[in-house]
Scaffold this motif. Structure first.
Motif, short mmCIF file in Angstrom:
data_model
loop_
_atom_site.label_atom_id
_atom_site.label_comp_id
_atom_site.label_asym_id
_atom_site.label_seq_id
_atom_site.Cartn_x
_atom_site.Cartn_y
_atom_site.Cartn_z
N LEU A 1 1.03 -1.34 0.07
CA LEU A 1 0.04 -0.02 -0.12
C LEU A 1 0.84 1.40 0.01
O LEU A 1 0.55 2.11 -0.72
CB LEU A 1 -0.96 0.08 1.10
CG LEU A 1 -1.78 1.06 1.50
CD1 LEU A 1 -2.83 1.55 0.17
CD2 LEU A 1 -2.59 1.04 2.65
N LYS A 2 2.03 1.37 0.77
CA LYS A 2 2.90 2.33 0.92
C LYS A 2 3.45 2.79 -0.45
O LYS A 2 3.49 3.84 -1.00
CB LYS A 2 3.97 2.16 1.83
CG LYS A 2 4.91 3.13 2.04
CD LYS A 2 5.92 2.95 2.97
CE LYS A 2 7.06 3.77 3.02
NZ LYS A 2 8.09 3.65 3.71
N ASP A 3 3.77 1.69 -1.03
CA ASP A 3 4.55 2.18 -2.40
C ASP A 3 3.70 2.61 -3.51
O ASP A 3 3.81 3.19 -4.49
CB ASP A 3 5.27 0.78 -3.23
CG ASP A 3 6.68 0.35 -2.09
OD1 ASP A 3 7.20 1.16 -2.13
OD2 ASP A 3 6.78 -0.70 -1.96
N TRP A 4 2.12 1.87 -3.44
CA TRP A 4 1.02 2.38 -4.46
C TRP A 4 0.87 3.88 -4.04
O TRP A 4 0.77 4.69 -4.90
CB TRP A 4 -0.16 1.66 -4.41
CG TRP A 4 0.17 0.04 -4.92
CD1 TRP A 4 0.02 -1.05 -4.35
CD2 TRP A 4 0.23 0.08 -6.55
NE1 TRP A 4 0.30 -2.19 -5.58
CE2 TRP A 4 0.17 -1.60 -6.84
CE3 TRP A 4 0.20 0.74 -7.56
CZ2 TRP A 4 0.31 -2.12 -7.96
CZ3 TRP A 4 0.00 0.46 -8.66
CH2 TRP A 4 0.51 -0.94 -8.88
N GLN A 5 0.77 4.27 -2.95
CA GLN A 5 0.37 5.60 -2.48
C GLN A 5 1.24 6.65 -2.79
O GLN A 5 1.03 7.53 -3.22
CB GLN A 5 0.05 5.63 -0.99
CG GLN A 5 -1.28 5.12 -0.49
CD GLN A 5 -1.51 5.11 0.77
OE1 GLN A 5 -0.84 4.92 1.69
NE2 GLN A 5 -2.94 5.12 1.24
N ILE B 1 -5.16 5.51 -3.00
CA ILE B 1 -5.30 4.91 -4.14
C ILE B 1 -6.78 4.36 -4.36
O ILE B 1 -7.78 4.37 -3.44
CB ILE B 1 -4.58 3.55 -4.21
CG1 ILE B 1 -4.99 2.46 -3.30
CG2 ILE B 1 -3.15 3.85 -4.11
CD1 ILE B 1 -4.52 1.11 -3.59
N GLU B 2 -7.36 4.48 -5.64
CA GLU B 2 -8.47 4.33 -6.10
C GLU B 2 -8.27 3.31 -7.20
O GLU B 2 -7.48 3.52 -8.16
CB GLU B 2 -9.17 5.43 -6.59
CG GLU B 2 -10.66 5.24 -6.87
CD GLU B 2 -11.44 6.13 -7.32
OE1 GLU B 2 -12.74 6.28 -7.99
OE2 GLU B 2 -11.14 7.48 -7.12
N THR B 3 -9.09 2.30 -7.55
CA THR B 3 -8.89 1.36 -8.62
C THR B 3 -10.11 1.60 -9.76
O THR B 3 -11.36 1.86 -9.06
CB THR B 3 -8.70 0.05 -8.30
OG1 THR B 3 -10.15 -0.35 -7.42
CG2 THR B 3 -7.70 -0.33 -7.16
N ILE C 1 -4.96 2.38 -11.70
CA ILE C 1 -4.89 2.69 -10.11
C ILE C 1 -4.60 4.38 -10.19
O ILE C 1 -3.70 4.67 -10.80
CB ILE C 1 -3.93 1.96 -9.24
CG1 ILE C 1 -4.33 0.48 -9.23
CG2 ILE C 1 -3.77 2.70 -8.26
CD1 ILE C 1 -3.21 -0.33 -8.86
N CYS C 2 -5.42 4.92 -9.44
CA CYS C 2 -4.96 6.53 -9.36
C CYS C 2 -5.20 7.04 -8.01
O CYS C 2 -5.55 6.32 -6.99
CB CYS C 2 -6.07 7.13 -10.35
SG CYS C 2 -7.84 6.83 -9.74
N ASN C 3 -4.91 8.49 -7.76
CA ASN C 3 -5.01 9.03 -6.47
C ASN C 3 -6.56 9.24 -6.48
O ASN C 3 -7.09 10.22 -7.20
CB ASN C 3 -4.34 10.15 -6.63
CG ASN C 3 -4.12 10.98 -5.18
OD1 ASN C 3 -5.24 10.79 -4.46
ND2 ASN C 3 -3.24 11.82 -5.22
#
Length: 104
Positions: free
Chosen positions: A21-25, A32-34, A44-46
Motif C-alpha cells: 500500500l505504501k508503494d502504491w500511495q 489509491i482508487e482502482t 490505479i489512481c489518486n
C-alpha cells in the motif's frame, strides 16, 4: 511486480513496484482508487487527484485523471503483474498518450 505507469505529460512506461500500500500511495501521490478495466486488469489512481491540484494526466474510459496513474493485473483479490505485454498495451491505449511533447 510489473506495471505500466503514465505520468502527466509523458508517455506510459513499464516499471517494477513492490506490491505494498505504501508503494502504491507513493506512486500516485495519495490514497489509491482502482478503476476496473477488465476482470484481470485495473487502473490505479489518486482518489483525490483533482482535489489536491494534481496536474491533468489524460482522459480514459470517459473519465479525467489527474496525477500519476498505473495499470496492473488482478488475481483474485490481489494486484498482480500486468496481464499484457508493453507492445500490446501501446496498441490498445489511446494514440494521444504516445504523442506527448516529451516523447518526440
Amino acid at each position: 511486480m510489473k506495471i505500466f505507469v503514465k505520468r502527466p505529460g509523458k508517455a506510459p512506461e513499464e516499471m517494477e513496484i513492490k506490491n505494498t500500500l505504501k508503494d502504491w500511495q507513493e506512486l500516485v501521490g495519495g490514497y489509491i482508487e482502482t478503476v476496473t478495466i477488465t476482470d484481470d486488469f485495473v487502473l490505479i489512481c489518486n482518489e483525490e487527484g483533482l482535489l489536491n491540484d494534481s496536474k491533468f494526466n489524460c482522459w480514459f474510459m470517459g473519465m479525467q485523471f489527474f496525477g500519476t496513474i498505473a495499470f496492473c493485473g488482478v488475481e483474485e483479490d490481489n494486484f498482480a503483474d500486468v496481464p499484457i505485454d508493453y507492445e500490446t498495451f501501446k496498441r490498445v491505449m489511446p494514440n494521444e498518450w504516445w504523442e506527448v511533447e516529451e516523447c518526440r
